[in-house]
Design a protein around this motif. Structure first.
Motif, short mmCIF file in Angstrom:
data_model
loop_
_atom_site.label_atom_id
_atom_site.label_comp_id
_atom_site.label_asym_id
_atom_site.label_seq_id
_atom_site.Cartn_x
_atom_site.Cartn_y
_atom_site.Cartn_z
N ALA A 71 0.99 -1.12 -0.02
CA ALA A 71 0.05 0.07 0.15
C ALA A 71 0.78 1.18 0.09
N THR A 72 2.07 1.18 0.75
CA THR A 72 2.73 2.44 0.84
C THR A 72 3.66 2.48 -0.57
N LEU A 73 3.87 1.48 -1.18
CA LEU A 73 4.19 1.54 -2.67
C LEU A 73 3.47 2.31 -3.30
N VAL A 74 2.45 1.70 -3.40
CA VAL A 74 1.23 2.08 -4.44
C VAL A 74 1.06 3.57 -4.25
N THR A 75 0.84 4.11 -2.76
CA THR A 75 0.60 5.54 -2.66
C THR A 75 1.69 6.40 -3.05
N ILE A 76 3.01 5.86 -2.67
CA ILE A 76 4.02 6.69 -3.17
C ILE A 76 3.89 6.81 -4.68
N GLY A 77 3.83 5.64 -5.28
CA GLY A 77 3.63 5.63 -6.80
C GLY A 77 2.40 6.53 -7.30
N ALA A 78 1.61 6.66 -6.58
CA ALA A 78 0.46 7.38 -6.97
C ALA A 78 0.65 8.73 -6.79
N THR A 79 1.26 9.38 -5.89
CA THR A 79 1.72 10.57 -5.63
C THR A 79 2.64 11.22 -6.71
N LEU A 80 3.78 10.36 -6.97
CA LEU A 80 4.61 10.76 -7.89
C LEU A 80 4.00 10.86 -9.36
N LEU A 81 3.12 9.73 -9.61
CA LEU A 81 2.37 10.01 -10.95
C LEU A 81 1.42 11.19 -11.10
#
Lengths: 309, 400
Positions: free
Chosen positions: B14-24
Motif C-alpha cells: 500500500a505504501t509503494l502504491v501510495t508513493i507511486g500514485a503521488t509521483l504519478l
C-alpha cells in the motif's frame, strides 16, 4: 437463417441498433459542425451517476426513474460545464473534462458503496450495454409482427428507441432552417433575429435525450461513436448539409447492421464459438467507415470546404 | 485507519502504491499543464481510451505464448503501443482531413474503446490465462496488487516525473509563446510530440492506479485548479504538480484504508474538491473575490450617481443608493443630503464637469483613457492641469 430463428433472436436488437445509431447520428451532424462533438462524450459519461442516484432514491431498477435520473444528470452536467466555463473563465474542453470525470467518479463511488449486488447494475453494463439480450420471447416467425399477443412482449427498448428517433427527427425537421443557418453562420443567424442560444441548448438537449434513451439498450460507448463517426464520415463525402445528413444516416445504419452481424456471426465464421460485444463491434465498424472516407472521401481535404469552411 | 494510511503505515505494498500514485499525480499535474495551456486537454481522453485494445491484445499475445497474461510490464507496453496509434490517428484526422480536432478525438476515443470491448469479450471466452483483473484497467484497482506490480508502478511513476521535470523548460516556452519559441530556434513540432509522449507515459503508468476512463481527470483538474491561483506559467506548473500529487496521495491513502473504494474515482473526487475550493476562494480569479469586486464597484457607482443627483437637486428613488448614502452619513434616510453630503455632492459634480472638459479635448487623450465615470480626476491630472481645466468650466465658481 429463417424467420423462426431470426425474428425472435436478431430482429429486435438489429432494429434497436439501427434506431440508436440514426437517432444519435442525426443531431451528431450539427454537433460535429459546431465543434461540440465531445458533448456526446460528456453526456454519456454522466448518465452513470444519474442512474445510480435514481436507483438509490427509488430502490428499484425500473426504467422511468432511471431515465429521469439520467436526463437530470445530463442537464446538471451541461449546466455545470457552462458554470465552470464562465465562473472560472476556462476553455470548454477543460471545463468538460473537469465536470464529466468528476460526475463519473462520483457515480462509480456511489455504486461501489451502495448495495447493488441484488440488481443488475454495474459500470460495465452502463458502458457497453447489452444489445444481444433484447430477445423477443413470444415471436415465432415473421407472422408475429402482425400478432398483437406476440407484439405485447416486444422488448420495450425497441418502441422506446423508435419514439426517440421520431422525436429527434421531428426536432430537426421542425427547426431545419434555423439550425442550418445558426450552425454555419451564428452571427448572421442572430442578425436575422434567430435566437441562437436557446436553439443551441435545444440541440444539446436533443442529443441528451438520444443518449439517455440509448444507453440502457446499448451502453455509452456506442452512443459516443454514433454521435461522431457517421457524421464525421459524412462530412468528408459532401459539402451540402442535406446530403451530409443522408450520408450519415446511411453510414449509421450500415454500421449498426454490419456491426451486429459481425459480432453475432463473425466469430463463428473464423471458428470461434461465442459471439463478441455487439456494441463494441458497431463502434468498430463505424470507425472503419470513417477511416475509409478519410482516405478516399471526395471532400476529405480542408480546401474542398468551399461554402462552409 | 485513515490516519495510518496517510502516514503510510498500511504495509509495504500500500505504501509503494501510495508513493507511486503521488509521483504519478505530480507528473500528471505538471504534464497536464502544458496540454491545458495549449488548449488540447481532451486529447488525453482519446489517448487513454485508446489503451484498451492494446491491453487486451497484449494479454492475448502473452496467453498465446503460454503465459498467464498478467505481466504488468507486458500489458502496459501493449497499452502504450495502441495509445500511440490512437494519438497518431487523432493528429492525422485533425491535420490531413478537414475534421476538427474534437471530432478526431471523439471518433478515435469511441472506436478504440469499442474495439477494446470487442477484444475483452473475446478474452472472456478464452479458456487459458487469468483474465480476472483486466476490468481493473477501466477504473483502476490497486487492491491486492502484486509486490512486483507495485514496484513497477512506483518506479515508472518516478521516471515519468523525472522526465517531465527535465523537459519543463522547452515545454513551458512552447506552450506559453510558440512563436517566440520558434524564433529562438526551438523545434515546436518536436516539443509538441514530446508533450504528447509525456501524456502517453502518464496515461499508461496511471492505467492500473486511476483507470483509463478517469486518468484524463488527473491531467485536466490540477492545471485548471492551479490556473486560479496565478497568472505565471512557471507557477501554474508548480502548483498543478502539487495539486496532482496531493489528490493522488490522499486518494490512494483513502482507497487503501476504506474497503470498496476504488482508487481512481476517489483520487478524482479529491482533485475536484481542491478545484471547487480554488474556484470559490482563490484571490483574483475566484468566485468570492469576483463577487466582492462586483459589490465594491456597484457601491461606487451607486454612491457616485447618488451624489450627482443630490448636487443637481434631483430626488433619489433607488433604495440601494439611499441606503448607501445614509450609511456614509451623506444623506438622511429619506434622501435629503446632510451637511457632509452636500460638500461631497458638489465635489462630485465639480469632478464630473472637469471630466466633461477634458473629454472633448484631444490634448488630454491619455488622461481620458482612464475615465470610467468613477475615478477621481484629481488622481489623474496635476494641480496645474486642474487649474487650467477649471478655468474652462462654465460657471465653475458657482459650483465650487
Amino acid at each position: 437463417m429463417n424467420g423462426a430463428e431470426f425474428v425472435p433472436l436478431s430482429l429486435v436488437p438489429l432494429l434497436t441498433g439501427i434506431c440508436v445509431a440514426v437517432a444519435c447520428a442525426l443531431p451528431g451532424n450539427f454537433l460535429v459542425l459546431r465543434r461540440q462533438a465531445l458533448i456526446g462524450d460528456a453526456i454519456s459519461h454522466v448518465v452513470l451517476p444519474g442512474i445510480v442516484v435514481a436507483f438509490l432514491i427509488g430502490g428499484t431498477i425500473s426504467t422511468l426513474p432511471m431515465l429521469l435520473g439520467a436526463a437530470g444528470a445530463a442537464v446538471i452536467a451541461v449546466g455545470a460545464i457552462e458554470a465552470v466555463r464562465r465562473l472560472g473563465r476556462i476553455e470548454t474542453g477543460a471545463a468538460m473534462g473537469v465536470v464529466f470525470t468528476t460526475m463519473f467518479a462520483g457515480g462509480v463511488l456511489l455504486l461501489e458503496q451502495s448495495d447493488t449486488s441484488s440488481v443488475h447494475l454495474d459500470v460495465e453494463h452502463a458502458l457497453y450495454g447489452n444489445l444481444e439480450s433484447l430477445i423477443w420471447l413470444d415471436a415465432t416467425g415473421w407472422s408475429s409482427l402482425l400478432d398483437p399477443q406476440a407484439l405485447a412482449s416486444l422488448p420495450v427498448e425497441l418502441p422506446r428507441m423508435a419514439a426517440t428517433l421520431l422525436v429527434v427527427t421531428g426536432f430537426i425537421v421542425l427547426f431545419w432552417r434555423p439550425l442550418k443557418i445558426s450552425t454555419f453562420d451564428e452571427g448572421f443567424a442572430r442578425t436575422i433575429g434567430l435566437r441562437t442560444s436557446p436553439l443551441g441548448l435545444a440541440l444539446v438537449i436533443m442529443a441528451a435525450i438520444a443518449a439517455v434513451a440509448a444507453f440502457d439498450a446499448v451502453g455509452s460507448i456506442i452512443v459516443i461513436a454514433m454521435f461522431i463517426c457517421p457524421p464525421a464520415a459524412a462530412r468528408l463525402m459532401t459539402n451540402r448539409l442535406e446530403h451530409q445528413l443522408a450520408w450519415s444516416v446511411g453510414f449509421a445504419t450500415l454500421a449498426a447492421v454490419l456491426g451486429y452481424v459481425l459480432a453475432g456471426y463473425g466469430p463463428l465464421w473464423i471458428g470461434m464459438q461465442d459471439s463478441v460485444s455487439a456494441a463494441g463491434m458497431i463502434a468498430t465498424v463505424s470507425g472503419l467507415i470513417l477511416g475509409v472516407t478519410a482516405l478516399v472521401g471526395p471532400h476529405r481535404l480542408r480546401g474542398s470546404a468551399a461554402p462552409v469552411g | 485507519m485513515i490516519g495510518d494510511a496517510l502516514l503510510l503505515q498500511l504495509g509495504y505494498n500500500a505504501t509503494l502504491v501510495t508513493i507511486g500514485a503521488t509521483l504519478l499525480g505530480m507528473a500528471a499535474g505538471v504534464g497536464g499543464t502544458f496540454l491545458f495551456l495549449r488548449k488540447r486537454a481532451l486529447v488525453s481522453d482519446a489517448i487513454s481510451h485508446a489503451t484498451l485494445p492494446g491491453v487486451a491484445l497484449a494479454f492475448m499475445v502473452m496467453v498465446t505464448l503460454g503465459g498467464t497474461g498478467r505481466n504488468l510490464v507486458g500489458l502496459l507496453s501493449g497499452a502504450a503501443l495502441s495509445a500511440a496509434v490512437g494519438l497518431l490517428l487523432v493528429s492525422w484526422l485533425g491535420t490531413r482531413t478537414r475534421l476538427a480536432e474534437d471530432a478526431a478525438i471523439g471518433s478515435v476515443l469511441s472506436v478504440f474503446f469499442g474495439f477494446g470491448i470487442v477484444l475483452l469479450t473475446v478474452i472472456q471466452t478464452m479458456s487459458a490465462g487469468q483474465q480476472a483483473g483486466l476490468e481493473g484497467f477501466l477504473l483502476g484497482s490497486t487492491a491486492g496488487m502484486l509486490r512486483s506490480d507495485a514496484m513497477v508502478i512506483a518506479v515508472s511513476a518516478a521516471l515519468t516525473l523525472a522526465l517531465v521535470l527535465l523537459m519543463r523548460r522547452p515545454l513551458t516556452l512552447a506552450s506559453f509563446d510558440p512563436e517566440y519559441a520558434v524564433s529562438i530556434g526551438q523545434n515546436v513540432r518536436r516539443t509538441d510530440l514530446a508533450m504528447m509522449g509525456l501524456v502517453l507515459a502518464v496515461t499508461v503508468v496511471g492505467l492500473k492506479i486511476v483507470g483509463l476512463i478517469l486518468i484524463v481527470a488527473l491531467l485536466i483538474i490540477p492545471p485548471v485548479t492551479a490556473r486560479f491561483w496565478t497568472e505565471r506559467t512557471d507557477r501554474v506548473v508548480m502548483i498543478s504538480g502539487a495539486v496532482g500529487g496531493l489528490s493522488a496521495y490522499v486518494g490512494a491513502a483513502l482507497s487503501a484504508a476504506i474497503p470498496a473504494v476504488p482508487t481512481g474515482p476517489i483520487i478524482v473526487l479529491v482533485g475536484f474538491v481542491l478545484f471547487a475550493l480554488s474556484l470559490l476562494v482563490a484571490p483574483g480569479r475566484g468566485v468570492v473575490s469576483a463577487l466582492a469586486r462586483h459589490r465594491r464597484h456597484q457601491r461606487r457607482v451607486h454612491l457616485r450617481q447618488g451624489l450627482l443627483a443630490m448636487a443637481q437637486g434631483q430626488p433619489i428613488y433607488e433604495n440601494m443608493t439611499l441606503r448607501l448614502l445614509h450609511r456614509q452619513g451623506w444623506a438622511r434616510p429619506d434622501g435629503v443630503p446632510t451637511e457632509l453630503g452636500r460638500g461631497r455632492a458638489s465635489r462630485a459634480l465639480r469632478d464630473e464637469s472637469r471630466w466633461q472638459v477634458i473629454r472633448s479635448d484631444p490634448a488630454f487623450e491619455a488622461a481620458t483613457a482612464q475615465d470610467d465615470g468613477l475615478t477621481d480626476i484629481e488622481t489623474v491630472l496635476t494641480a496645474d492641469q486642474l487649474a487650467e481645466v477649471d478655468a474652462r468650466i462654465p460657471r465653475a465658481e458657482a459650483l465650487a
